[in-house]
Design a protein around this motif. Structure first.
Motif, PDB file in Angstrom:
ATOM      1  N   GLN A  37       0.859  -1.172   0.000  1.00  0.00           N
ATOM      2  CA  GLN A  37       0.000   0.000   0.000  1.00  0.00           C
ATOM      3  C   GLN A  37       0.901   1.229   0.000  1.00  0.00           C
ATOM      4  OE1 GLN A  37      -3.098   0.005  -0.351  1.00  0.00           O
ATOM      5  NE2 GLN A  37      -4.148  -1.521   0.859  1.00  0.00           N
ATOM      6  N   TYR A  47       1.066   5.194   1.490  1.00  0.00           N
ATOM      7  CA  TYR A  47       0.504   6.142   2.439  1.00  0.00           C
ATOM      8  C   TYR A  47       1.180   7.486   2.228  1.00  0.00           C
ATOM      9  CZ  TYR A  47      -1.129   1.862   4.589  1.00  0.00           C
ATOM     10  OH  TYR A  47      -1.723   0.651   4.806  1.00  0.00           O
ATOM     11  N   LYS A  58       4.120  -5.590   2.583  1.00  0.00           N
ATOM     12  CA  LYS A  58       3.780  -6.558   3.619  1.00  0.00           C
ATOM     13  C   LYS A  58       4.300  -7.926   3.200  1.00  0.00           C
ATOM     14  CE  LYS A  58      -0.235  -8.550   5.994  1.00  0.00           C
ATOM     15  NZ  LYS A  58      -1.704  -8.496   6.102  1.00  0.00           N
ATOM     16  N   LEU A 114      -1.223   4.792  10.595  1.00  0.00           N
ATOM     17  CA  LEU A 114      -1.948   4.576   9.342  1.00  0.00           C
ATOM     18  C   LEU A 114      -2.157   3.087   9.077  1.00  0.00           C
ATOM     19  CD1 LEU A 114      -0.235   7.307   7.148  1.00  0.00           C
ATOM     20  CD2 LEU A 114      -2.603   7.300   7.962  1.00  0.00           C
ATOM     21  N   LEU A 115      -1.146   2.284   9.370  1.00  0.00           N
ATOM     22  CA  LEU A 115      -1.280   0.831   9.194  1.00  0.00           C
ATOM     23  C   LEU A 115      -2.347   0.263  10.123  1.00  0.00           C
ATOM     24  CD1 LEU A 115       2.424  -0.313   8.826  1.00  0.00           C
ATOM     25  CD2 LEU A 115       0.590  -0.735   7.196  1.00  0.00           C
ATOM     26  N   GLN A 127      -4.930   1.618  11.244  1.00  0.00           N
ATOM     27  CA  GLN A 127      -6.264   2.010  10.793  1.00  0.00           C
ATOM     28  C   GLN A 127      -6.674   1.317   9.494  1.00  0.00           C
ATOM     29  OE1 GLN A 127      -6.792   6.322  10.895  1.00  0.00           O
ATOM     30  NE2 GLN A 127      -5.223   6.408  12.483  1.00  0.00           N
ATOM     31  N   ASP A 128      -5.709   0.815   8.756  1.00  0.00           N
ATOM     32  CA  ASP A 128      -5.985   0.111   7.495  1.00  0.00           C
ATOM     33  C   ASP A 128      -6.108  -1.379   7.807  1.00  0.00           C
ATOM     34  OD1 ASP A 128      -6.196  -0.780   4.904  1.00  0.00           O
ATOM     35  OD2 ASP A 128      -4.352   0.176   4.200  1.00  0.00           O
ATOM     36  N   SER A 165      -7.800  -3.972   6.807  1.00  0.00           N
ATOM     37  CA  SER A 165      -7.739  -5.042   5.800  1.00  0.00           C
ATOM     38  C   SER A 165      -6.311  -5.337   5.358  1.00  0.00           C
ATOM     39  CB  SER A 165      -8.614  -4.698   4.592  1.00  0.00           C
ATOM     40  OG  SER A 165      -8.114  -3.548   3.942  1.00  0.00           O
ATOM     41  N   PHE A 166      -5.440  -4.347   5.409  1.00  0.00           N
ATOM     42  CA  PHE A 166      -4.034  -4.567   5.039  1.00  0.00           C
ATOM     43  C   PHE A 166      -3.221  -5.047   6.242  1.00  0.00           C
ATOM     44  CE2 PHE A 166       0.305  -2.791   4.092  1.00  0.00           C
ATOM     45  CZ  PHE A 166       0.598  -3.648   3.045  1.00  0.00           C
ATOM     46  N   TYR A 167      -3.484  -4.494   7.398  1.00  0.00           N
ATOM     47  CA  TYR A 167      -2.689  -4.782   8.594  1.00  0.00           C
ATOM     48  C   TYR A 167      -2.954  -6.173   9.167  1.00  0.00           C
ATOM     49  CZ  TYR A 167      -0.907  -4.251  13.376  1.00  0.00           C
ATOM     50  OH  TYR A 167      -0.254  -4.425  14.568  1.00  0.00           O
ATOM     51  N   GLU A 191      -3.289 -11.760   2.201  1.00  0.00           N
ATOM     52  CA  GLU A 191      -4.497 -11.052   1.772  1.00  0.00           C
ATOM     53  C   GLU A 191      -5.609 -12.042   1.486  1.00  0.00           C
ATOM     54  OE1 GLU A 191      -4.284  -7.364  -0.492  1.00  0.00           O
ATOM     55  OE2 GLU A 191      -2.191  -7.925  -0.788  1.00  0.00           O
TER      56      GLU A 191
END
Length: 177
Positions: A73, A75, A86, A139-140, A142-143, A145-147, A152
């Motif tokens: 991602q 940011y 990731k 930021l991670l 709060q994200d 679905s990525f964190y 995935e």
């Protein structure tokens, strides 16, 4: 040009070296003797999803680990874009997958146990870099679905095959969602 630095970890410190040759980044984290994990950990990474990353530990009892690219991602902080990649070590294990979050400019900024939810965050002896790390970590977090999670999407069998299997298996049943 190699970047040398030091991580502050309680009373002890971890030395790290980062070098880049032909867009391939080699990160060495050297844990001194006396720490619980006396070790040297090496990451070999490239900002490319097709590159096969490596994670190497020097501990005698350390077993070879699968280490795979999961996704990335971008940011933006104050008009500066940070790509975050990731990776997952031991992604196919039930209880033991660790995710690693890397940005080429700084290094591995977070590691997270996908099973237990605990994490480690890079902190250096440089306040400016620590501010960047802390903002990127927020930021991670709060994200979600990525964190969260180790991969995935893991398809052990192709999705179409799985859907067909369950359609056949559930014929005649009324299922509500």
């Amino acid at each position: 040009m190699p970047l040398y630095g030091e991580l502050n970890l309680a009373e002890d410190s971890i030395v790290f070296k980062i070098s880049e040759v032909d867009s391939i980044h080699t990160l060495n984290y050297i844990y001194p003797d006396g720490l619980e994990l006396s070790d040297t950990v090496t990451y070999i990474l490239k900002a490319d999803k097709d590159f096969h990353p490596k994670y190497i530990s020097s501990r005698k009892e350390a077993k070879p680990q699968d280490f795979d690219y999961v996704g990335h991602q971008e940011y933006k902080i104050n008009d500066k874009v940070y790509p975050i990649f990731k990776y997952a070590s031991n992604a196919l294990t039930t209880d033991g997958c660790i995710t690693h979050f890397w940005t080429p400019e700084i290094g591995i900024i977070l590691t997270r146990s996908a099973s237990w939810g605990d994490f480690g965050k890079l902190q250096t002896n440089n306040d400016s870099i620590n501010r960047q790390i802390n903002l990127l970590a927020e930021l991670l977090f709060q994200d979600v679905s990525f964190y969260k999670g180790c991969t995935e999407e893991m398809e052990l069998i192709p999705r179409d095959d799985a859907e067909e299997f369950y359609k056949e298996k559930s014929k005649g049943l009324q299922i509500e969602y």
